[in-house]
Write an enzyme that holds these catalytic residues in place. Sequence first.
Site, mmCIF file in Angstrom:
data_model
loop_
_atom_site.group_PDB
_atom_site.id
_atom_site.type_symbol
_atom_site.label_atom_id
_atom_site.label_comp_id
_atom_site.label_asym_id
_atom_site.label_seq_id
_atom_site.Cartn_x
_atom_site.Cartn_y
_atom_site.Cartn_z
ATOM 1 N N LYS A 1 0.860 -1.188 0.000
ATOM 2 C CA LYS A 1 0.000 0.000 0.000
ATOM 3 C C LYS A 1 0.891 1.231 0.000
ATOM 4 C CE LYS A 1 -4.492 0.823 0.123
ATOM 5 N NZ LYS A 1 -5.581 -0.017 -0.387
HETATM 6 P P1 NAD Z 1 -13.018 7.833 -2.575
HETATM 7 O O1 NAD Z 1 -11.991 8.856 -2.295
HETATM 8 O O2 NAD Z 1 -13.501 7.663 -3.971
HETATM 9 O O3 NAD Z 1 -14.299 8.064 -1.641
HETATM 10 C C1 NAD Z 1 -14.211 8.155 -0.252
HETATM 11 C C2 NAD Z 1 -15.574 8.547 0.286
HETATM 12 O O4 NAD Z 1 -15.540 8.533 1.725
HETATM 13 C C3 NAD Z 1 -16.004 9.955 -0.099
HETATM 14 O O5 NAD Z 1 -17.424 9.984 -0.207
HETATM 15 C C4 NAD Z 1 -15.556 10.788 1.109
HETATM 16 O O6 NAD Z 1 -16.289 12.000 1.214
HETATM 17 C C5 NAD Z 1 -15.852 9.840 2.250
HETATM 18 N N1 NAD Z 1 -14.987 10.011 3.420
HETATM 19 C C6 NAD Z 1 -13.652 10.153 3.443
HETATM 20 N N2 NAD Z 1 -13.215 10.269 4.728
HETATM 21 C C7 NAD Z 1 -14.311 10.164 5.521
HETATM 22 C C8 NAD Z 1 -14.522 10.186 6.912
HETATM 23 N N3 NAD Z 1 -13.510 10.352 7.772
HETATM 24 N N4 NAD Z 1 -15.793 10.054 7.377
HETATM 25 C C9 NAD Z 1 -16.829 9.879 6.518
HETATM 26 N N5 NAD Z 1 -16.686 9.860 5.196
HETATM 27 C C10 NAD Z 1 -15.448 9.992 4.686
HETATM 28 O O7 NAD Z 1 -12.404 6.467 -2.002
HETATM 29 P P2 NAD Z 1 -12.823 4.989 -2.371
HETATM 30 O O8 NAD Z 1 -11.905 4.487 -3.432
HETATM 31 O O9 NAD Z 1 -14.300 4.922 -2.568
HETATM 32 O O10 NAD Z 1 -12.402 4.233 -1.029
HETATM 33 C C11 NAD Z 1 -13.280 4.174 0.094
HETATM 34 C C12 NAD Z 1 -12.818 3.036 0.992
HETATM 35 O O11 NAD Z 1 -12.827 1.807 0.249
HETATM 36 C C13 NAD Z 1 -11.392 3.170 1.544
HETATM 37 O O12 NAD Z 1 -11.324 2.583 2.812
HETATM 38 C C14 NAD Z 1 -10.575 2.338 0.564
HETATM 39 O O13 NAD Z 1 -9.363 1.882 1.123
HETATM 40 C C15 NAD Z 1 -11.543 1.199 0.305
HETATM 41 N N6 NAD Z 1 -11.321 0.450 -0.926
HETATM 42 C C16 NAD Z 1 -11.273 1.061 -2.138
HETATM 43 C C17 NAD Z 1 -11.093 0.288 -3.282
HETATM 44 C C18 NAD Z 1 -11.096 0.895 -4.660
HETATM 45 O O14 NAD Z 1 -11.060 0.136 -5.646
HETATM 46 N N7 NAD Z 1 -11.178 2.201 -4.827
HETATM 47 C C19 NAD Z 1 -10.920 -1.098 -3.181
HETATM 48 C C20 NAD Z 1 -11.001 -1.699 -1.919
HETATM 49 C C21 NAD Z 1 -11.210 -0.915 -0.795
#
Ligand code: NAD
Length: 428
Positions: free
Chosen positions: A118
């Site tokens: 990561k």
């Molecule tokens: P993103 O940046 O596209 O979206 C994040 C979302 O969470 C946004 O709506 C933001 O406003 C909100 N957010 C951020 N911090 C916050 C907080 N402290 N409290 C409440 N809301 C909050 O990110 P993403 O890619 O959708 O990732 C979201 C989660 O999913 C993360 O934990 C990431 O590690 C995990 N994830 C992402 C992927 C991927 O393919 N993008 C894969 C597996 C896991």
Amino acid sequence: MSASDTAVRPVREAPEHNPFEAMLARFDVAADVLGLDDGMKKILQTPERELKVALPVRLDDGRLAVYDGWRVQHSSAMGPCKGGIRYSPYVDVDEVRALAAWMTWKCAIVNVPFGGAKGGVRCNARELSTAEIERVTRRYTSAIMDIIGPDRDVPAPDMYTNEQVMAWIMDTYSMHRRGTHTGVVTGKPWGLGGSMGRKEATGRGLLTMVREAARVKKLDLAKANVVVQGSGNVGGTIANLLHEIGVRVTAISDIDSAVVNEKGLDIPAVLEHLEQHRTLEGFAGGTRISNEELLTLPCEILVPAASENQITSANAAKLKCQIIVEGANGPTTASADSILDENDVFVIPDILANAGGVVVSYFEWVQDRMGIFWEERDVNTRLHKIMQKAFRQVHRRTKKAKVNMRTGAYIEGIDRVSYFTRMRGLYA
Ligand code: NAD
């Protein structure tokens, strides 16, 4: 404290919110069920490599900023390391370590030939211009250049990084290596070595999890209410997919607040509003509440898809859902696990639930290496099959070992990685 100090400490008294400690707490339980010896435990607990970099970047107004960045490679036992890059003002080395280890177990659970890694850059992407983000990205890429590559470590998007950021990483790496090396990152735009279906893959995988969990719990999805925390790549996609198949999504949030509508939100309208305004403020189709309130809304299924440490010992007992499908990484602390167990909440853990992203990243990497690209239907069908199989394997484990789904998932992942570690042997 170094990672190895942490790994050898007999008793963990770190705060509930340290994600690496949360990972180790779950690891210990699963390793004991598997009967791993201390040597193997130590190997699997300790990241293989941690690179800390400082990134001097010129801002648009002429000032100079220096951002901290990390790339942690937890394990390469199963193949090249794999894992996203996040831009966040809160990221630190323990968060990146935890995320890297979770990637190791995740890749093993869905059985893709990758290890776990990561990356993170401590910056507030919401306050940076596109040009500034590009400069941060290119500088970060050049700083970690020596340890990434299609056969070494393949980054992908995570919080506040996207297809455009991946394209810049691919370009920077390619400029230095004097060629076009699309396989160095996944999550690229389609046409630039990206795969059909990668952007929606994590959400699509979550949909399979929702269906499987509903099957196990005999829940009729047509009558269920779903609450989604987060509306980015993961939260926005799962909310939209549920809406498309007629499942009622009653609340969704962004970092600042949430909206709720008991009759069901018009999710495409919410996402359109977010696209235009980058905030939920002003959205007329629901009532505004806080993120904290959203988590305790009555619903059948809760999908935390924002960030870590959202469900803790402070609020776990107040949750009113039957099923949690963890879209985010580490949304639940280790202390909250037992409270959820006591309340009979069926938790589909992050390392299983959100693995759809890395599955299609694997497809993308394979397509890049072959130079042949698949149709979206093929990607989605293969993804669904892998996710369904992973869910059922983990579920079988939970029954056999009489543990919850989180421990079952850790057992599944750790068992596979320890097998490969043992087979490869020690190079000394
Ligand atoms: P993103 O940046 O596209 O979206 C994040 C979302 O969470 C946004 O709506 C933001 O406003 C909100 N957010 C951020 N911090 C916050 C907080 N402290 N409290 C409440 N809301 C909050 O990110 P993403 O890619 O959708 O990732 C979201 C989660 O999913 C993360 O934990 C990431 O590690 C995990 N994830 C992402 C992927 C991927 O393919 N993008 C894969 C597996 C896991």
